[in-house]
Design a protein around this motif. Structure first.
Motif, PDB file in Angstrom:
ATOM      1  N   ALA A  60       0.842  -1.199   0.000  1.00  7.78           N
ATOM      2  CA  ALA A  60       0.000   0.000   0.000  1.00  7.78           C
ATOM      3  C   ALA A  60       0.873   1.243   0.000  1.00  7.78           C
ATOM      4  N   GLY A  61       0.500   2.235  -0.798  1.00 10.46           N
ATOM      5  CA  GLY A  61       1.270   3.477  -0.879  1.00 10.46           C
ATOM      6  C   GLY A  61       2.463   3.412  -1.815  1.00 10.46           C
ATOM      7  N   GLY A  62       2.713   2.249  -2.425  1.00  7.89           N
ATOM      8  CA  GLY A  62       3.830   2.122  -3.359  1.00  7.89           C
ATOM      9  C   GLY A  62       3.565   2.864  -4.658  1.00  7.89           C
ATOM     10  N   LYS A  63       4.636   3.116  -5.411  1.00  2.00           N
ATOM     11  CA  LYS A  63       4.521   3.906  -6.640  1.00  2.00           C
ATOM     12  C   LYS A  63       4.963   3.119  -7.862  1.00  2.00           C
ATOM     13  N   PHE A  64       4.097   3.133  -8.889  1.00  2.00           N
ATOM     14  CA  PHE A  64       4.456   2.633 -10.208  1.00  2.00           C
ATOM     15  C   PHE A  64       4.700   3.837 -11.116  1.00  2.00           C
TER      16      PHE A  64
END
Length: 507
Positions: free
Chosen positions: A290-294
């Motif tokens: 959760a909260g990760g960036k692609f």
């Protein structure tokens, strides 16, 4: 759902059930009748499904459990697929305890609720619902679309309660980098506008930040992301430049698909079918949280169709995302608003004048070359080509360089009309200002040196003067010419005298 199933008691035996902390205290309407309310900030309407009814104790334990209006009698949740009664179902749900995650709890609870029939009722911020003590499931009444997400099914032993919606969603942004190779070869940070020369490769970045609530993100079995990108005619997408990352790890080609041109009229669509099961270039699984960036990074080339001036060359994108955790992320999606960045480019107009207001021959008009300063080599060594001056209907001699960046330049006259002196090399700098952090970036200033340009048309102008060649004096005048004539006359007279003397001798 941070606490789940606080209490539920079967007819034969009481069993405490932990319940999601999604509701706060409300107001009791009467004995065993309670009010369900929705906060003013929540615009959703929820369908309310009654699974069980019973008597509610002070410690929120439900006793004397019986089937509610929406209890699914054909649940097949017992041994060998036998149907469980309401009391038996209550015991089975209670066995989940408080340690199971929301997805696991709902997988069990959903077997005992019939969502195909008419709901017990509905509730919204403008229409609270009064209900008897019992066990209820709340879900969005309509399909959620746009930049929104459906709430995870809310299940609660009903006392006086206020709905605390659980529906997180990703965020999205598009950015561009600005590189002025004339003054500083280092790129700017990612921003909302840039300016470039024709044929330059322009770097773009799309960023999707996943829902930040761990419970909400965990509720999805799979999580779909689709990057939709639409470019103007002045930009040519370079499909071989695409790099997709999660954090600092690059995804392998099997983790996404790229469709260009896309069937939905986008320049391209990049789809990550399941963001929870992607791999890196070494084919190793990437842990996604959760909260990760692609991020999707690529370049597009500024081409000959690029618009000059304030209109610019917009590049727009949006993110499609899974928006219903109750169906595992498959099929149902929402989409963020479009985010826009703009690439600007400019025009240099050159006016040629002659000191004597002369008119050089059409086949003998001036020519110029424009060189851009290269910060890496500290020299004007970027050749932007040669142009020829033309005479317009208004009698003016002009030429131009279209689709150039801001920066330092040198203008060199490479052909000078006969009878005129070649103009000295002209050094100048074009500067521009544009919004770098805006939802609708604008070109705000444009200059050549200290002279204002036209931000609307994107034109900066300069004038180059050719001085007339001088009529220089020559050495020797008419006296020399007469001397030449006299010399010839003497030579002729001497010849005639010689001929006459020879004739007399012969006689």
């Amino acid at each position: 759902m941070n606490k789940v199933l606080k209490g539920l008691v079967a007819v034969a035996a009481s069993a405490a059930m932990a319940i999601a902390g999604m509701f706060g205290a409300g107001t009791a309407m009467a004995v065993d009748t309670y009010r369900i309310t929705v906060p003013e900030s929540d615009t959703h309407t929820y369908s309310v499904y009654q699974i069980f009814t019973g008597s509610l104790s002070k410690d929120n334990t439900l006793g004397n459990v019986t089937a509610g209006k929406n209890f699914n009698e054909n649940n097949g949740a017992g041994e060998g697929g036998a149907n469980l009664t309401a009391a038996e179902a209550a015991v089975k749900i209670a066995e989940l305890g408080s340690t199971a995650d929301d997805t696991t709890k709902l997988a069990t609870i959903s077997k005992f609720v019939d969502l195909t029939g008419v709901a017990f009722g509905s509730v919204s911020k403008d229409a609270p619902l009064d209900a008897a003590a019992g066990y209820y499931l709340l879900k969005d009444s309509t399909t959620v679309t746009g930049d929104d997400a459906s709430t995870l099914f809310i299940v609660r032993v009903n006392g006086p309660v206020t709905v605390n919606r659980k529906a997180d969603k990703p965020t999205f942004e598009k950015k561009v980098k600005d590189i002025n190779d004339s003054t500083d070869s280092a790129a700017t940070d990612w921003q909302d506008s840039a300016d470039y020369d024709v044929n330059d490769n322009v770097p773009f970045q799309l960023t999707a930040t996943l829902p930040t609530d761990p419970a909400d993100f965990a509720a999805y079995k799979t999580y779909k992301l689709v990057f939709h990108d639409t470019q103007s005619a002045g930009l040519t997408f370079n499909s071989d430049s695409v790099v997709v990352k999660y954090g600092d790890k690059q995804l392998n080609d099997g983790s996404y698909t790229l469709d260009t041109p896309a069937t939905d009229n986008h320049t391209f669509d990049l789809t990550i079918a399941d963001a929870k099961s992607v791999k890196d270039t070494d084919n190793q699984a990437i842990t996604v949280a959760a909260g990760g960036k692609f991020t999707v990074e690529y370049t597009s080339t500024l081409n000959e169709n690029a618009k000059i001036g304030a209109e610019g060359n917009p590049n727009e994108a949006s993110l499609e995302f899974s928006n219903n955790p109750n169906v595992g992320g498959e099929g149902e999606t929402g989409e963020t608003p479009t985010d826009k960045v703009i690439v600007f480019t400019y025009e240099l107009d050159i006016t040629k004048t002659f000191s004597d207001n002369g008119n050089p021959a059409v086949n003998d008009l001036p020519k110029f070359k424009l060189y851009k300063y290269n910060n890496d080599t500290s020299a004007y060594d970027t050749d932007l080509g040669e142009v020829t001056v033309t005479k317009g209907p208004d009698g003016k001699y002009t030429t131009s360089y279209k689709r150039i960046d801001d920066g330092k330049y040198k203008l060199v006259e490479t052909h000078t009309p006969a009878g005129y002196n070649t103009a000295a090399d002209t050094l100048f700098e074009i500067t521009a200002e544009h919004d770098i952090d805006s939802t609708d970036p604008k070109l705000t200033a444009l200059k050549i040196g200290t002279t204002e340009g036209n931000t609307t048309t994107g034109v900066v102008a300069t004038t180059i003067v050719n001085q007339k060649g001088s009529n220089l004096p020559s050495t020797g005048g008419m006296g020399t010419v007469m001397l030449y004539v006299a010399g010839v006359a003497v030579f002729v007279l001497a010849g005639a005298t010689l001929v006459m003397a020879l004739r007399r001798r012969n006689a």
